[in-house]
Write an enzyme that holds these catalytic residues in place. Structure first.
Site, PDB file in Angstrom:
ATOM      1  N   VAL A  17     124.964 -66.406 -13.683  1.00 41.30           N
ATOM      2  CA  VAL A  17     125.578 -65.863 -12.340  1.00 41.30           C
ATOM      3  C   VAL A  17     125.561 -67.070 -11.524  1.00 41.30           C
ATOM      4  O   VAL A  17     126.606 -67.405 -10.745  1.00 41.30           O
ATOM      5  CB  VAL A  17     125.066 -64.654 -11.741  1.00 41.30           C
ATOM      6  CG1 VAL A  17     125.726 -64.439 -10.397  1.00 41.30           C
ATOM      7  CG2 VAL A  17     125.140 -63.382 -12.527  1.00 41.30           C
ATOM      8  N   ARG A  48     114.114 -73.475 -12.105  1.00 37.17           N
ATOM      9  CA  ARG A  48     112.974 -73.664 -12.707  1.00 37.17           C
ATOM     10  C   ARG A  48     112.893 -75.060 -13.520  1.00 37.17           C
ATOM     11  O   ARG A  48     112.053 -75.450 -13.845  1.00 37.17           O
ATOM     12  CB  ARG A  48     112.605 -72.540 -13.520  1.00 37.17           C
ATOM     13  CG  ARG A  48     111.906 -71.155 -12.735  1.00 37.17           C
ATOM     14  CD  ARG A  48     111.865 -69.930 -13.535  1.00 37.17           C
ATOM     15  NE  ARG A  48     112.870 -69.432 -14.228  1.00 37.17           N
ATOM     16  CZ  ARG A  48     112.631 -68.655 -15.253  1.00 37.17           C
ATOM     17  NH1 ARG A  48     111.337 -68.028 -15.396  1.00 37.17           N
ATOM     18  NH2 ARG A  48     113.829 -68.270 -15.918  1.00 37.17           N
ATOM     19  N   ARG A  49     113.973 -75.242 -14.130  1.00 39.74           N
ATOM     20  CA  ARG A  49     114.146 -76.367 -14.808  1.00 39.74           C
ATOM     21  C   ARG A  49     115.041 -77.448 -14.628  1.00 39.74           C
ATOM     22  O   ARG A  49     116.292 -77.502 -14.936  1.00 39.74           O
ATOM     23  CB  ARG A  49     114.400 -75.739 -16.664  1.00 39.74           C
ATOM     24  CG  ARG A  49     113.593 -74.928 -17.303  1.00 39.74           C
ATOM     25  CD  ARG A  49     114.086 -74.663 -18.680  1.00 39.74           C
ATOM     26  NE  ARG A  49     115.281 -73.781 -18.411  1.00 39.74           N
ATOM     27  CZ  ARG A  49     116.075 -73.536 -19.638  1.00 39.74           C
ATOM     28  NH1 ARG A  49     115.900 -73.988 -20.617  1.00 39.74           N
ATOM     29  NH2 ARG A  49     117.030 -72.846 -19.255  1.00 39.74           N
ATOM     30  N   LYS A 107     119.079 -56.089  -7.648  1.00 42.02           N
ATOM     31  CA  LYS A 107     119.080 -54.690  -7.719  1.00 42.02           C
ATOM     32  C   LYS A 107     117.680 -53.973  -7.498  1.00 42.02           C
ATOM     33  O   LYS A 107     117.485 -53.037  -6.769  1.00 42.02           O
ATOM     34  CB  LYS A 107     119.881 -54.001  -8.555  1.00 42.02           C
ATOM     35  CG  LYS A 107     119.450 -54.495 -10.027  1.00 42.02           C
ATOM     36  CD  LYS A 107     120.343 -54.172 -11.101  1.00 42.02           C
ATOM     37  CE  LYS A 107     120.178 -54.668 -12.357  1.00 42.02           C
ATOM     38  NZ  LYS A 107     120.599 -56.049 -12.572  1.00 42.02           N
ATOM     39  N   GLU A 131     126.843 -56.896  -2.536  1.00 39.46           N
ATOM     40  CA  GLU A 131     127.671 -56.292  -3.221  1.00 39.46           C
ATOM     41  C   GLU A 131     127.506 -56.345  -4.859  1.00 39.46           C
ATOM     42  O   GLU A 131     127.794 -55.618  -5.589  1.00 39.46           O
ATOM     43  CB  GLU A 131     129.248 -56.889  -2.893  1.00 39.46           C
ATOM     44  CG  GLU A 131     130.306 -56.099  -3.541  1.00 39.46           C
ATOM     45  CD  GLU A 131     130.760 -54.672  -3.223  1.00 39.46           C
ATOM     46  OE1 GLU A 131     130.454 -53.795  -3.925  1.00 39.46           O
ATOM     47  OE2 GLU A 131     130.805 -54.542  -2.088  1.00 39.46           O
ATOM     48  N   VAL A 134     125.252 -53.874  -7.438  1.00 34.36           N
ATOM     49  CA  VAL A 134     125.772 -52.790  -8.271  1.00 34.36           C
ATOM     50  C   VAL A 134     127.172 -52.847  -8.749  1.00 34.36           C
ATOM     51  O   VAL A 134     127.933 -53.230  -7.913  1.00 34.36           O
ATOM     52  CB  VAL A 134     125.559 -51.431  -7.378  1.00 34.36           C
ATOM     53  CG1 VAL A 134     126.219 -50.361  -8.023  1.00 34.36           C
ATOM     54  CG2 VAL A 134     124.347 -51.448  -6.688  1.00 34.36           C
ATOM     55  N   GLY A 136     128.588 -55.157 -10.879  1.00 35.31           N
ATOM     56  CA  GLY A 136     129.380 -56.415 -11.009  1.00 35.31           C
ATOM     57  C   GLY A 136     130.416 -56.512  -9.952  1.00 35.31           C
ATOM     58  O   GLY A 136     130.299 -56.540  -8.879  1.00 35.31           O
ATOM     59  N   ASP A 203     117.427 -50.263 -15.119  1.00 38.16           N
ATOM     60  CA  ASP A 203     118.666 -50.802 -14.426  1.00 38.16           C
ATOM     61  C   ASP A 203     119.647 -49.857 -13.740  1.00 38.16           C
ATOM     62  O   ASP A 203     119.774 -50.096 -12.694  1.00 38.16           O
ATOM     63  CB  ASP A 203     119.426 -51.573 -15.554  1.00 38.16           C
ATOM     64  CG  ASP A 203     120.829 -52.364 -15.007  1.00 38.16           C
ATOM     65  OD1 ASP A 203     120.346 -53.438 -14.338  1.00 38.16           O
ATOM     66  OD2 ASP A 203     121.666 -51.918 -15.042  1.00 38.16           O
ATOM     67  N   LYS A 207     120.115 -49.170  -9.272  1.00 35.76           N
ATOM     68  CA  LYS A 207     121.313 -48.979  -8.838  1.00 35.76           C
ATOM     69  C   LYS A 207     121.586 -47.656  -8.121  1.00 35.76           C
ATOM     70  O   LYS A 207     122.402 -47.564  -7.145  1.00 35.76           O
ATOM     71  CB  LYS A 207     122.575 -49.247  -9.687  1.00 35.76           C
ATOM     72  CG  LYS A 207     122.444 -50.802 -10.288  1.00 35.76           C
ATOM     73  CD  LYS A 207     123.491 -50.941 -11.690  1.00 35.76           C
ATOM     74  CE  LYS A 207     123.455 -52.201 -12.154  1.00 35.76           C
ATOM     75  NZ  LYS A 207     124.275 -52.425 -13.378  1.00 35.76           N
TER      76      LYS A 207
END
Length: 430
Positions: A17, A48-49, A107, A131, A134, A136, A203, A207
């Site tokens: 994302v 992190r990398r 979420k 937004e 939940v 996408g 998940d 939501k």
């Protein structure tokens, strides 16, 4: 008039994302500037990398010190797409303390600590938008929070996890078993290597907590949501559903009680009639059905996950927050004035489909019917099929409380003539 000083944006996380957010910020820079009223500048990216090549991102912007990034003091907006509880929670509150508004797709954190995050945003006069947390790309949070702010929402019923919908759709349309459908979802990239969060309903439950809180102006936390996974759904369940003119979906259901005095939030597999709009939602798509007093029935449909769709929701929030920033204002915060109690699952009322393995001999049906009657659960239809001393008995009930159904099933298991309870599934959407 366009403001020349850019809005400075920090990006926490640059995975599927985050990389799409950075790409769209670059490729659509002129359009974003025109829509907001000022240029948008990517001021830093916490990862992190740091040695990983990230196309289109200046390596000089990359850092592993997310805390130092959000403490800079010159940021206008922090975009958080790292997920999880910590360090995301601390980074978000630190961003507020140092003057930045926040756009998040987290979420799990919002479902657990949304009230505290909203309080921190309000304390520092900053925005918290989410937004993308939940469904996408589907516009859902903003319609519930703003467009329907003058209405009374009574029910939110939805498919909010693309992985589970893909698996159940495959089982329905091809006759595949659960494991076969899961293997295909994994091969196509719809399911993670560890699919537990999806298939066990975690998940979707996060939501559901967010949606219920917004819809009913009440604080609903993840612990308030009843959750059941879909790993026990079988081809036999789909065969029974088809005989009833139904299919099976993993649903997030948020409801206001009939008397308006409480709310419930739950996630579980359920049979829904083929005539219901949610029954036709295929593949990895999401859809949410909203029922309200004035607006009636509304349905929101579209891709519920993936880098580009989720990034679209993030950028929509970024534009809104950027406009607020230029105007010296903030958007809507938490609305929890109703403070309705969240009722336990036992008080939920719905219909049920129960499949029993029983002895194939006279009097069994009468025994079973007596148990249902003793627990106040009315039977709608019964179907029995027997062979070689064994039989399958399928009972569909009228509406009853979950507690009454639970007591019924417990008593049925004690009957000598009941070999086992093969499946129990709720029937929704009627």
């Amino acid at each position: 008039m366009m403001r020349t000083r850019p809005l400075k944006v920090a990006l926490l996380g640059c995975g599927v994302v985050g990389s799409e957010v950075a790409r769209i910020m670059t490729t659509h820079a002129d359009d974003l500037a025109a829509r907001i009223g000022a240029p948008v500048e990517l001021a830093g990216v916490a990862v992190r990398r740091p040695d990983k090549v990230r196309e289109g991102i200046d390596p000089a912007l990359v850092t592993t010190d997310a805390t130092a990034l959000v403490k800079r003091g010159d940021l206008d907006i922090v975009v958080e797409v790292i997920g999880g509880i910590e360090p995301a929670r601390t980074l978000i509150t630190t961003a507020f303390e140092h003057g930045a508004s926040v756009v998040s797709a987290n979420k799990a954190l919002l479902a657990q600590d949304g009230a505290a995050l909203h309080a921190a945003a309000e304390e520092h006069g900053r925005d918290l938008y989410y937004e993308a947390a939940v469904a996408g790309a589907i516009p859902l949070i903003r319609p519930l929070r703003e467009s329907l702010a003058g209405d009374k929402v009574n029910r939110v019923l939805g498919i909010v996890n693309g992985t589970t919908n893909f698996i159940l759709d495959k089982m329905d349309t091809t006759g595949a078993g659960y494991q076969e459908a899961l293997d295909e979802a994994t091969a196509l990239g719809y399911a993670e290597a560890d699919p537990t969060a999806d298939v066990e309903g975690f998940d979707a439950a996060a939501k559901a907590a967010i949606l219920a809180g917004i819809a009913f102006h009440t604080r609903v936390r993840l612990d308030d949501v009843h959750r059941e996974g879909m790993t026990e759904v079988t081809a036999g369940d789909f065969a029974s559903a088809k005989e009833m003119g139904c299919t099976i979906k993993l649903l997030a259901i948020c409801e206001r009680a009939e008397d308006g005095a409480s709310v419930t939030a739950r996630v579980h597999p359920a049979m829904i009639p083929l005539s219901h709009p949610l029954a036709s939602v295929r593949g990895a798509y999401n859809a949410v059905f909203v029922e309200s007093d004035a607006s009636g029935q509304l349905m929101f449909y579209g891709p519920g996950a993936g880098g580009a769709p989720t990034a679209s929701a993030v950028l929509g929030d970024l534009v809104a927050v950027g406009r607020n920033r230029l105007g010296g204002t903030t958007g809507p915060g938490e609305s929890a004035y109703a403070a309705l109690p969240v009722s336990p699952m036992g008080e939920v009322v719905t219909r049920y489909h129960i499949s029993l393995d029983v002895a194939d001999k006279p009097g069994v049906l009468a025994q079973v019917a007596t148990v249902f009657a003793e627990h106040g659960v009315s039977i709608d239809t019964v179907r029995q099929q027997g062979k070689d001393g064994e039989a399958s008995l399928v009972v569909v009930t009228h509406r009853a409380s979950d507690a009454a159904l639970g007591g019924t099933v417990e008593a049925l298991r004690k009957l000598d003539t009941v070999r086992g309870v093969a499946s129990i599934m709720r029937v929704e959407g009627e």
